[in-house]
Design an enzyme around this catalytic site. Sequence first.
Site, PDB file in Angstrom:
ATOM      1  N   TYR A  51       0.816  -1.207   0.000  1.00  0.00           N
ATOM      2  CA  TYR A  51       0.000   0.000   0.000  1.00  0.00           C
ATOM      3  C   TYR A  51       0.848   1.255   0.000  1.00  0.00           C
ATOM      4  CZ  TYR A  51       0.674   0.928   5.066  1.00  0.00           C
ATOM      5  OH  TYR A  51       1.198   1.229   6.297  1.00  0.00           O
ATOM      6  N   ARG A  70       7.990   4.457  -4.558  1.00  0.00           N
ATOM      7  CA  ARG A  70       8.028   3.468  -3.463  1.00  0.00           C
ATOM      8  C   ARG A  70       6.986   2.371  -3.685  1.00  0.00           C
ATOM      9  NH1 ARG A  70       7.493   5.726   2.516  1.00  0.00           N
ATOM     10  NH2 ARG A  70       5.303   5.826   1.898  1.00  0.00           N
ATOM     11  N   ARG A 119      -7.474 -21.507  -2.081  1.00  0.00           N
ATOM     12  CA  ARG A 119      -6.525 -20.912  -1.132  1.00  0.00           C
ATOM     13  C   ARG A 119      -5.230 -21.709  -1.152  1.00  0.00           C
ATOM     14  NH1 ARG A 119      -4.670 -21.525   3.986  1.00  0.00           N
ATOM     15  NH2 ARG A 119      -4.082 -19.605   5.056  1.00  0.00           N
ATOM     16  N   HIS A 121      -0.851 -20.893  -0.600  1.00  0.00           N
ATOM     17  CA  HIS A 121       0.146 -19.862  -0.311  1.00  0.00           C
ATOM     18  C   HIS A 121       0.938 -19.471  -1.561  1.00  0.00           C
ATOM     19  CE1 HIS A 121      -0.808 -21.094   3.730  1.00  0.00           C
ATOM     20  NE2 HIS A 121      -0.052 -20.121   4.241  1.00  0.00           N
ATOM     21  N   LYS A 167       6.328  -1.713   1.922  1.00  0.00           N
ATOM     22  CA  LYS A 167       5.127  -1.189   2.578  1.00  0.00           C
ATOM     23  C   LYS A 167       4.002  -2.212   2.423  1.00  0.00           C
ATOM     24  CE  LYS A 167       3.039   3.367   3.364  1.00  0.00           C
ATOM     25  NZ  LYS A 167       3.109   3.303   4.810  1.00  0.00           N
ATOM     26  N   GLU A 199      12.052   2.805  14.499  1.00  0.00           N
ATOM     27  CA  GLU A 199      11.087   3.748  13.916  1.00  0.00           C
ATOM     28  C   GLU A 199       9.790   3.613  14.686  1.00  0.00           C
ATOM     29  OE1 GLU A 199       9.853   2.998   9.831  1.00  0.00           O
ATOM     30  OE2 GLU A 199       9.733   0.846  10.150  1.00  0.00           O
ATOM     31  N   LEU A 223      10.951   1.652   7.047  1.00  0.00           N
ATOM     32  CA  LEU A 223      10.350   2.119   5.808  1.00  0.00           C
ATOM     33  C   LEU A 223      11.071   3.409   5.412  1.00  0.00           C
ATOM     34  CD1 LEU A 223       7.906   1.519   3.870  1.00  0.00           C
ATOM     35  CD2 LEU A 223       6.853   3.495   4.959  1.00  0.00           C
TER      36      LEU A 223
HETATM   37  N1  PDD Z   1       2.710   5.078   7.348  1.00  0.00           N
HETATM   38  N2  PDD Z   1       7.417   3.917   8.929  1.00  0.00           N
HETATM   39  C1  PDD Z   1       6.284   3.192   8.896  1.00  0.00           C
HETATM   40  C2  PDD Z   1       6.297   1.825   9.507  1.00  0.00           C
HETATM   41  C3  PDD Z   1       5.121   3.722   8.312  1.00  0.00           C
HETATM   42  O1  PDD Z   1       3.998   2.980   8.257  1.00  0.00           O
HETATM   43  C4  PDD Z   1       5.136   5.033   7.770  1.00  0.00           C
HETATM   44  C5  PDD Z   1       3.946   5.661   7.105  1.00  0.00           C
HETATM   45  C6  PDD Z   1       6.344   5.757   7.840  1.00  0.00           C
HETATM   46  C7  PDD Z   1       6.468   7.159   7.272  1.00  0.00           C
HETATM   47  O2  PDD Z   1       6.469   7.148   5.862  1.00  0.00           O
HETATM   48  P1  PDD Z   1       5.954   8.402   5.015  1.00  0.00           P
HETATM   49  O3  PDD Z   1       6.690   9.589   5.516  1.00  0.00           O
HETATM   50  O4  PDD Z   1       6.305   8.064   3.623  1.00  0.00           O
HETATM   51  O5  PDD Z   1       4.473   8.534   5.257  1.00  0.00           O
HETATM   52  C8  PDD Z   1       7.458   5.164   8.405  1.00  0.00           C
HETATM   53  C9  PDD Z   1       1.516   5.532   6.689  1.00  0.00           C
HETATM   54  C10 PDD Z   1       1.258   6.994   6.821  1.00  0.00           C
HETATM   55  C11 PDD Z   1       0.369   4.664   7.141  1.00  0.00           C
HETATM   56  O6  PDD Z   1       0.614   3.485   7.367  1.00  0.00           O
HETATM   57  O7  PDD Z   1      -0.769   5.135   7.233  1.00  0.00           O
END
Ligand code: PDD
Length: 308
Positions: A51, A70, A119, A121, A167, A199, A223
């Site tokens: 996503y 990304r 289903r 994997h 992501k 993070e 991320l």
């Molecule tokens: N999340 N680290 C993680 C684990 C994240 O899920 C996110 C963003 C970030 C920051 O990334 P960015 O600056 O590109 O938004 C760092 C989004 C906002 C979400 O999951 O809703």
Amino acid sequence: MLLGPAKFLPSGADELEMSSNSVFFNGQFVDPAEALVPVVDRGFLFGDGVYEVIPFYQGVPVGMAKHLDRLEYSLAEIALPNPYERSQWLSYIWQLVTRNGGGDLSVYIQVTRGAVAKRDHAFPPAETPATVVMLASPLHSLPAAVRQHGAAAITVPDLRWARCDIKSINLLPNIMARQQAVAAGAMEAIFLRDGQAIEGAASNLFVVRDGVILTPPKSTRILAGITRDLLLMLARERGEVVEETAIFETDLREADEIWLTSSTREIMPVTRLDEQPVCKGHIGPVWRRLDRAYQEYKQTLISTGGES
Ligand code: PDD
């Protein structure tokens, strides 16, 4: 899975506010109640998908190209063919934003490996179409109280997998961590792993120590946040001293300032960590400088109509 009216959501799921007037669903714009994903979709069965979240201010995106880069990266890393060309993505996103009235919005994009008969994997047949969903929700900027007094955060063990650079829609450890934060009256959880602060559950981490801004380097443990990159650029442009380096737990606990960045929360100052004050419980001077720079950057984008 119903991507639809709020009445189908559990109470208190305010972050899931599905207020889109129109959602994008596999090439079409439909009413949210009509965007029905089959139960055999691999996103639903396995969390097999990725996503993105792109912020728009007054209808102008911040970092659109980087978010789409990304998305491409995440898709490639899970070997899911990108269903659209860049120009198609852009056209669909702009249509979605226009249909939802422009303004301050966050555009959520999700791509899964599609719906299958059985289903299993292992990947489905190559011709299985991906499922693509995009939603536009109101983007509420950081509450005034947080901008004035800062937010509380907690630390939690990092139980995530070894590819946090993707992501992925698999967010269970992030969800559990965030819920722990909510239960503790905090806004975010910061992951700790091997004695380092990594993070946030949905944000990147910055600390200030002795006037130096520190943030963990890009790796498979974090991320690569678009807001992180933007903040690093603005900080360097303004002559701040910045180091992309490991943040040890002691750096975190003894930090002069802590910030958490994301596309939806911008630069969130943290003034309480695990119930202890950070920066004597006050917002720090470096945050003030960088937040001003970030707000100016946004205003310039808005007044010039933004990036292409
Ligand atoms: N999340 N680290 C993680 C684990 C994240 O899920 C996110 C963003 C970030 C920051 O990334 P960015 O600056 O590109 O938004 C760092 C989004 C906002 C979400 O999951 O809703």
